[in-house]
Design a protein around this motif. Structure first.
Motif, PDB file in Angstrom:
ATOM      1  N   GLU A   1      -2.215 -30.773 -29.718  1.00 44.71           N
ATOM      2  CA  GLU A   1      -3.128 -31.896 -29.907  1.00 44.71           C
ATOM      3  C   GLU A   1      -4.353 -31.427 -30.690  1.00 44.71           C
ATOM      4  O   GLU A   1      -4.773 -30.279 -30.547  1.00 44.71           O
ATOM      5  N   LEU A   2      -4.913 -32.352 -31.474  1.00 44.98           N
ATOM      6  CA  LEU A   2      -6.098 -32.029 -32.258  1.00 44.98           C
ATOM      7  C   LEU A   2      -7.127 -33.146 -32.138  1.00 44.98           C
ATOM      8  O   LEU A   2      -6.806 -34.317 -32.316  1.00 44.98           O
ATOM      9  N   GLN A   3      -8.353 -32.759 -31.821  1.00 46.63           N
ATOM     10  CA  GLN A   3      -9.496 -33.688 -31.777  1.00 46.63           C
ATOM     11  C   GLN A   3     -10.494 -33.197 -32.816  1.00 46.63           C
ATOM     12  O   GLN A   3     -10.906 -32.036 -32.793  1.00 46.63           O
ATOM     13  N   ARG A  51     -14.252 -25.414 -42.538  1.00 44.84           N
ATOM     14  CA  ARG A  51     -14.657 -26.710 -43.100  1.00 44.84           C
ATOM     15  C   ARG A  51     -16.048 -27.127 -42.646  1.00 44.84           C
ATOM     16  O   ARG A  51     -16.325 -27.222 -41.449  1.00 44.84           O
ATOM     17  N   GLN A  52     -16.919 -27.413 -43.609  1.00 42.84           N
ATOM     18  CA  GLN A  52     -18.283 -27.810 -43.311  1.00 42.84           C
ATOM     19  C   GLN A  52     -18.402 -29.274 -42.898  1.00 42.84           C
ATOM     20  O   GLN A  52     -19.423 -29.680 -42.360  1.00 42.84           O
ATOM     21  N   GLU A  53     -17.360 -30.077 -43.136  1.00 41.84           N
ATOM     22  CA  GLU A  53     -17.400 -31.488 -42.761  1.00 41.84           C
ATOM     23  C   GLU A  53     -17.360 -31.687 -41.248  1.00 41.84           C
ATOM     24  O   GLU A  53     -17.709 -32.754 -40.748  1.00 41.84           O
ATOM     25  N   LEU A  54     -16.919 -30.659 -40.527  1.00 36.65           N
ATOM     26  CA  LEU A  54     -16.738 -30.782 -39.079  1.00 36.65           C
ATOM     27  C   LEU A  54     -17.915 -30.214 -38.297  1.00 36.65           C
ATOM     28  O   LEU A  54     -18.416 -29.139 -38.601  1.00 36.65           O
ATOM     29  N   ALA A  55     -18.306 -30.953 -37.257  1.00 43.12           N
ATOM     30  CA  ALA A  55     -19.274 -30.438 -36.289  1.00 43.12           C
ATOM     31  C   ALA A  55     -18.537 -29.588 -35.268  1.00 43.12           C
ATOM     32  O   ALA A  55     -19.109 -28.714 -34.633  1.00 43.12           O
ATOM     33  N   GLY A  56     -17.243 -29.841 -35.132  1.00 44.10           N
ATOM     34  CA  GLY A  56     -16.402 -29.097 -34.207  1.00 44.10           C
ATOM     35  C   GLY A  56     -15.023 -29.720 -34.127  1.00 44.10           C
ATOM     36  O   GLY A  56     -14.767 -30.789 -34.696  1.00 44.10           O
ATOM     37  N   PHE A  57     -14.139 -29.039 -33.441  1.00 43.21           N
ATOM     38  CA  PHE A  57     -12.784 -29.547 -33.230  1.00 43.21           C
ATOM     39  C   PHE A  57     -12.206 -28.884 -31.994  1.00 43.21           C
ATOM     40  O   PHE A  57     -12.663 -27.824 -31.559  1.00 43.21           O
ATOM     41  N   THR A  58     -11.189 -29.534 -31.429  1.00 42.10           N
ATOM     42  CA  THR A  58     -10.463 -28.967 -30.297  1.00 42.10           C
ATOM     43  C   THR A  58      -8.982 -28.976 -30.653  1.00 42.10           C
ATOM     44  O   THR A  58      -8.410 -30.024 -30.922  1.00 42.10           O
ATOM     45  N   GLY A  67      -1.211 -39.454 -35.954  1.00 43.70           N
ATOM     46  CA  GLY A  67      -2.518 -39.819 -35.431  1.00 43.70           C
ATOM     47  C   GLY A  67      -3.412 -40.339 -36.528  1.00 43.70           C
ATOM     48  O   GLY A  67      -2.942 -40.843 -37.547  1.00 43.70           O
ATOM     49  N   GLY A  68      -4.707 -40.197 -36.326  1.00 43.94           N
ATOM     50  CA  GLY A  68      -5.687 -40.711 -37.260  1.00 43.94           C
ATOM     51  C   GLY A  68      -6.721 -39.673 -37.610  1.00 43.94           C
ATOM     52  O   GLY A  68      -6.530 -38.479 -37.377  1.00 43.94           O
ATOM     53  N   GLU A  69      -7.837 -40.143 -38.143  1.00 46.90           N
ATOM     54  CA  GLU A  69      -8.867 -39.247 -38.654  1.00 46.90           C
ATOM     55  C   GLU A  69      -9.659 -38.510 -37.581  1.00 46.90           C
ATOM     56  O   GLU A  69     -10.381 -37.571 -37.880  1.00 46.90           O
ATOM     57  N   GLU A  70      -9.545 -38.933 -36.314  1.00 50.46           N
ATOM     58  CA  GLU A  70     -10.298 -38.270 -35.249  1.00 50.46           C
ATOM     59  C   GLU A  70      -9.427 -37.577 -34.200  1.00 50.46           C
ATOM     60  O   GLU A  70      -9.870 -36.635 -33.552  1.00 50.46           O
ATOM     61  N   VAL A  90      -3.596 -23.536 -39.015  1.00 50.18           N
ATOM     62  CA  VAL A  90      -4.349 -24.792 -38.974  1.00 50.18           C
ATOM     63  C   VAL A  90      -5.749 -24.531 -38.420  1.00 50.18           C
ATOM     64  O   VAL A  90      -6.749 -25.000 -38.969  1.00 50.18           O
ATOM     65  N   GLN A  91      -5.838 -23.747 -37.349  1.00 46.36           N
ATOM     66  CA  GLN A  91      -7.141 -23.445 -36.755  1.00 46.36           C
ATOM     67  C   GLN A  91      -8.047 -22.729 -37.750  1.00 46.36           C
ATOM     68  O   GLN A  91      -9.220 -23.078 -37.894  1.00 46.36           O
TER      69      GLN A  91
END
Length: 113
Positions: free
Chosen positions: A23-25, A88-95, A58-61, A81-82
């Motif tokens: 899963e990716l958030q 990427r500078q567009e992200l504040a974070g991801f899980t 899924g989608g963009e989030e 992928v990680q």
């Protein structure tokens, strides 16, 4: 435990036919406009997903990463992928979750079905 034929195990995607994914958030940086999100997401699909033989549902989030064909995502593909996301500078974070069973998420990886 019920004994299942090889054919049924394959059809049910259990035991030796268990398929893994993750899963990716995604959490975008504050103030990022819709066009920048779309551009990032297209790059993500092209460079991190398709380039590694993966599929994304899924989608963009939020979404689920699986293999583009029958089978399992490897730990090396998950790590690729990680690593891509970390740069990427567009992200504040991801899980990004550990590998889990695609068909039966509550079944432990490698457990008999």
């Amino acid at each position: 435990m019920a004994i299942r034929s090889r054919r049924l195990r394959k059809k049910l995607c259990v035991d030796e036919f268990q398929e893994l994914g993750c899963e990716l958030q995604l959490n975008y940086r504050e103030g990022l406009d819709a066009e920048a999100v779309r551009s990032f997401f297209q790059s993500f699909l092209d460079e991190a997903i398709e380039a590694n033989g993966l599929g994304f549902i899924g989608g963009e989030e939020y979404g689920f990463i699986c293999l583009a064909r029958r089978g399992s995502v490897t730990e090396e593909q998950r790590q690729a992928v990680q690593t891509w996301l970390e740069g990427r500078q567009e992200l504040a974070g991801f899980t990004l979750s550990p590998l889990i069973d695609v068909w039966y998420p509550n079944t432990p990886v490698g457990a008999a079905g």
